[in-house]
Design a protein around this motif. Structure first.
Motif, PDB file in Angstrom:
ATOM      1  N   ASP A  95       0.803  -1.225   0.000  1.00 51.93           N
ATOM      2  CA  ASP A  95       0.000   0.000   0.000  1.00 51.93           C
ATOM      3  C   ASP A  95       0.837   1.275   0.000  1.00 51.93           C
ATOM      4  N   PHE A  96       2.113   1.143   0.324  1.00 52.42           N
ATOM      5  CA  PHE A  96       2.974   2.338   0.379  1.00 52.42           C
ATOM      6  C   PHE A  96       2.831   3.158  -0.905  1.00 52.42           C
ATOM      7  N   PHE A  97       2.856   2.476  -2.048  1.00 50.45           N
ATOM      8  CA  PHE A  97       2.904   3.186  -3.343  1.00 50.45           C
ATOM      9  C   PHE A  97       1.587   3.900  -3.681  1.00 50.45           C
ATOM     10  N   PRO A  98       0.434   3.203  -3.601  1.00 53.48           N
ATOM     11  CA  PRO A  98      -0.801   3.956  -3.878  1.00 53.48           C
ATOM     12  C   PRO A  98      -1.148   4.959  -2.777  1.00 53.48           C
ATOM     13  N   MET A  99      -0.755   4.635  -1.539  1.00 50.40           N
ATOM     14  CA  MET A  99      -1.112   5.528  -0.430  1.00 50.40           C
ATOM     15  C   MET A  99      -0.425   6.884  -0.584  1.00 50.40           C
ATOM     16  N   PHE A 100       0.837   6.871  -1.012  1.00 51.59           N
ATOM     17  CA  PHE A 100       1.586   8.123  -1.141  1.00 51.59           C
ATOM     18  C   PHE A 100       1.653   8.622  -2.587  1.00 51.59           C
ATOM     19  N   ASP A 101       0.812   8.065  -3.435  1.00 51.74           N
ATOM     20  CA  ASP A 101       0.791   8.493  -4.848  1.00 51.74           C
ATOM     21  C   ASP A 101       2.191   8.506  -5.451  1.00 51.74           C
ATOM     22  N   VAL A 102       2.941   7.461  -5.195  1.00 58.09           N
ATOM     23  CA  VAL A 102       4.316   7.408  -5.698  1.00 58.09           C
ATOM     24  C   VAL A 102       4.274   7.211  -7.222  1.00 58.09           C
ATOM     25  N   PRO A 103       4.951   8.069  -7.966  1.00 61.08           N
ATOM     26  CA  PRO A 103       4.854   8.005  -9.435  1.00 61.08           C
ATOM     27  C   PRO A 103       5.805   6.952 -10.031  1.00 61.08           C
ATOM     28  N   PHE A 104       5.277   6.143 -10.938  1.00 61.49           N
ATOM     29  CA  PHE A 104       6.090   5.093 -11.574  1.00 61.49           C
ATOM     30  C   PHE A 104       6.446   5.473 -13.007  1.00 61.49           C
ATOM     31  N   ARG A 105       7.685   5.177 -13.391  1.00 63.77           N
ATOM     32  CA  ARG A 105       8.063   5.319 -14.809  1.00 63.77           C
ATOM     33  C   ARG A 105       7.820   3.996 -15.535  1.00 63.77           C
ATOM     34  N   TYR A 106       8.253   2.926 -14.904  1.00 64.08           N
ATOM     35  CA  TYR A 106       8.025   1.589 -15.483  1.00 64.08           C
ATOM     36  C   TYR A 106       7.364   0.715 -14.428  1.00 64.08           C
ATOM     37  N   GLY A 107       6.415  -0.124 -14.858  1.00 67.29           N
ATOM     38  CA  GLY A 107       5.810  -1.118 -13.972  1.00 67.29           C
ATOM     39  C   GLY A 107       4.971  -0.488 -12.880  1.00 67.29           C
ATOM     40  N   VAL A 108       4.740  -1.286 -11.821  1.00 70.71           N
ATOM     41  CA  VAL A 108       3.949  -0.839 -10.675  1.00 70.71           C
ATOM     42  C   VAL A 108       4.556  -1.447  -9.421  1.00 70.71           C
TER      43      VAL A 108
END
Lengths: 436, 240
Positions: free
Chosen positions: A129-142
């Motif tokens: 959840d870290f990534f969607p929770m903090f709206d972390v931007p991805f260049r490649y993949g998820v």
């Protein structure tokens, strides 16, 4: 009339260009210095995740010594991290929209020998959840999914800089990275992302460089990954790694996303009942002190804005005040030198108010010119401050700060010019008419 | 037009009190051209400053254009100066940074007048003093006589009822001085009241009425109550 006063002011400035330049420079220096530090403070204290900060909460609970609180200065303060035991228990809640326990560590990363030598990388262990929770931007993949948290799967998300370092910036999805003795598969590469301050973990270097690699939290046990951040404790924590995990030492940050007031209330209730359960088991003997801190409150609580930044703002504003006060004498001399002209204007029908306004407008013209030059100086100043912080901040003047700088300059002009303008308008006109 | 009744003006220092005007009485009718003479320090400039509402006084009453102006606020006095009084000074007192048009424009800037009205009034005033061709010149580019004509245009531009001239020819040669007097006479013929301080008996004689000041009191040569002391002295030009 304002246009007329501005025109007269401009003529007055041209009459004595060197003196005018000195006065303008005085204001410009004051504005340049103060705008630099006010902008730095403004950037450091602004909401690092404005689109979500209203629903993100940092979790605190009090597992500290029953005899002595966590902070000697603030008896109401709760410990600013949680134990491993509590973090894993809290992660079982199904109330938050997103939640993640997390901590940072330093682990050896082994790049392809052709690319570089092994190095200690800054690794963050966290949940999916870290990534969607903090709206972390991805260049490649998820990021990985929650099932990868449970196993845990050997997957890694690389920062933009790490992908540059290890793979030359190409799409490295599916490639393998060796961390310590394990191979991790790259499933995501971030865009450049360096929140400043690092709001999700400010007490482990709010302005230090960001995390380089992200792996599932649950590798903590199989790989016996110790924290690389701050650990606090009040009780013997044993000797083995497992003892550490079961101890009262706090070293894990806990974040939750609660989208509604209802969710928040439910989660608060969940926290309270968890702590009561622990109290029944003999832990957490202090009064109930669970906290859900919103982002800005959390940052404020942690003093994320360096005290030096606040001090510099105060010093720079005092410097501006000194500049303005120094200008009082210069402006007084400049204005009194034209007393005969003012005598003529008074004779021709100018009231005291009109003369006062004429001189205040002249001060404001000086102030605005000084303010504009000050803004240009502050751009240079911000570049210097930005270099001091290793480019972490995007220390750019926004329109709000430009407007504030010009407003501050005009206030300085008023401070510097009010007394001289009052003096010149108070002169008896008859006394100076023969001096023209 | 102007009436002062027992006006006193005292300048005080720690040690000395100087009575610049002492129970000073004067009445000047509308359309008069009055010259004021007297030795240095007799109170001529003080009288002119009080008459022009540029200075306060200690006792007595002063009415201008039928209204008591003895106790007015600064704003009210400024408005009267602007609308009813024109000033001409010995040293011209033009503002060096402003060209001729802008100098003449100064009084109009302190009243609510449209740009067109200002332009028309300035052109008219410059035409009266014959300086239309010098409109864009700066004071430093003009002769003394021309500068004084600009000052007269500035005094005229607001169409005042009263012009106060403090030695308007004092810095000019004889020819220029006569020209300026011609101009003032022309203005006076259009029923503008003029009070002119001068040291020059020839120019003073051109005024329709001459008054003399001595020790802060008025001696009016055309009036019946001439002070005998002055009569005794008036044969000595140095005392005039």
């Amino acid at each position: 009339m304002l246009a007329y006063h501005i025109r007269i002011a401009w003529k007055s400035l041209k009459r004595n260009p060197i003196l005018s330049a000195l006065i303008v420079l005085g204001i410009a220096l004051g504005i340049g210095v103060s705008t630099t530090f006010v902008t730095s403070h403004h950037v450091m204290s602004r909401d690092p995740i404005p689109e979500k900060s209203s629903v993100l909460y940092y979790v605190e609970m009090d597992n500290w010594d029953p005899e002595r609180g966590f902070s000697d200065e603030d008896p109401k303060a709760a410990p600013n991290q949680v134990t491993y035991r509590d973090a894993t228990a809290l992660m079982k809640s199904t109330i938050p929209a997103h939640q993640s326990a997390m901590y940072k560590s330093y682990l050896y990363v082994f790049p392809d020998p052709k690319v570089g030598r092994p190095y200690r990388g800054r690794v963050r262990l966290c949940f999916a959840d870290f990534f969607p929770m903090f709206d972390v931007p991805f260049r490649y993949g998820v990021g990985w999914d929650r099932s990868a948290d449970r196993t845990p799967d050997p997957v890694v998300v690389l920062s933009h800089e790490t992908n540059e370092k290890l793979f030359g910036g190409i799409n490295s999805l599916g490639r393998s990275v060796r961390i310590e003795s394990r191979e991790f598969k790259v499933i995501g590469v971030l865009e450049p992302w360096r929140p400043a301050p690092k709001f999700y973990d400010p007490h482990n270097g709010a302005y230090e460089e960001g995390d380089e690699l992200f792996i599932p939290f649950n590798f903590v046990r199989p790989m016996e990954i110790r924290t690389g951040g701050n650990t606090s404790g009040w009780k013997d924590s044993g000797e083995t790694f497992e003892d550490q995990l079961q101890s009262e030492n706090i070293w894990i940050q806990m974040w939750v996303q609660l989208d509604s007031e209802r969710q928040k209330q439910d989660y608060k209730q969940f926290l309270d009942s968890y702590v009561r359960g622990q109290q029944a088991l003999g832990r957490m003997q202090r009064p109930l002190n669970n906290k859900l801190l919103p982002v800005m409150e959390w940052l404020d609580d942690q003093g994320a804005v360096p005290e030096e930044a606040t001090s510099f703002v105060i010093i720079s504003l005092l410097f501006l005040l000194v500049c303005s006060l120094n200008l009082i004498g210069i402006l007084l001399g400049k204005f009194l030198a034209r007393a005969p002209e003012i005598g003529v204007r008074r004779a021709l029908g100018a009231s005291r108010t009109a003369i006062f306004l004429q001189h205040i407008v002249e001060c404001e013209v000086i102030a605005v010119i000084g303010g504009v030059i000050g803004v240009l100086l502050s751009i240079l100043g911000l570049e210097l401050v930005s270099r001091l912080f290793d480019g972490m901040f995007s220390l750019r003047l926004d329109w709000l700060m430009v407007a504030a700088a010009i407003g501050l300059a005009m206030l300085s002009g008023l401070v510097a010019g009010a007394y001289p303008a009052w003096r010149i308008c108070s002169l008896a006109p008859a006394a100076y008419l023969k001096e023209q | 037009m102007l009436k002062m009744d027992k006006v006193n003006k005292v300048y005080r220092t720690d040690m000395v009190e100087t009575h610049a005007l002492n129970n000073f009485d004067i009445e000047v009718g509308t359309g008069e051209f009055v010259s004021v003479m007297g030795p240095s320090g007799c109170g001529k400039t003080t009288f002119l400053n009080i008459a022009g509402l540029l200075d306060t006084f200690d006792g007595g009453t002063y009415s201008l254009d039928g209204a008591d102006v003895s106790r007015l606020s600064d704003g009210e006095m400024s408005r009267i100066r602007n609308e009813k009084i024109g000033f001409i000074f010995q040293t011209f007192n033009l503002i060096p940074d402003l060209n001729v048009v802008d100098n003449v424009d100064v009084p109009l800037r302190y009243r609510k007048v449209t740009r067109q009205e200002r332009k028309r009034a300035i052109e008219e005033a410059l035409m009266t003093v014959g300086l239309t061709s010098r409109a864009k010149h700066y004071p430093s580019q003009l002769s003394g006589g021309q500068q004084q004509r600009v000052a007269i245009a500035r005094a005229l531009v607001g169409k005042p009822k009263l012009i106060l001239a403090d030695e308007p020819t004092g810095n000019l040669d004889t020819m220029m001085a006569r020209e300026i007097l011609d101009l003032l006479e022309t203005i006076n013929r259009e029923s503008t009241t003029i009070i002119m301080v001068t040291h020059d008996p020839e120019l003073a004689a051109r005024a329709r009425r001459q008054i003399h000041l001595l020790d802060g009191r008025l001696i009016d040569l055309q009036a019946d109550h001439v002070v005998p002391l002055y009569r005794a002295r008036k044969s000595f030009p140095a005392s005039v």
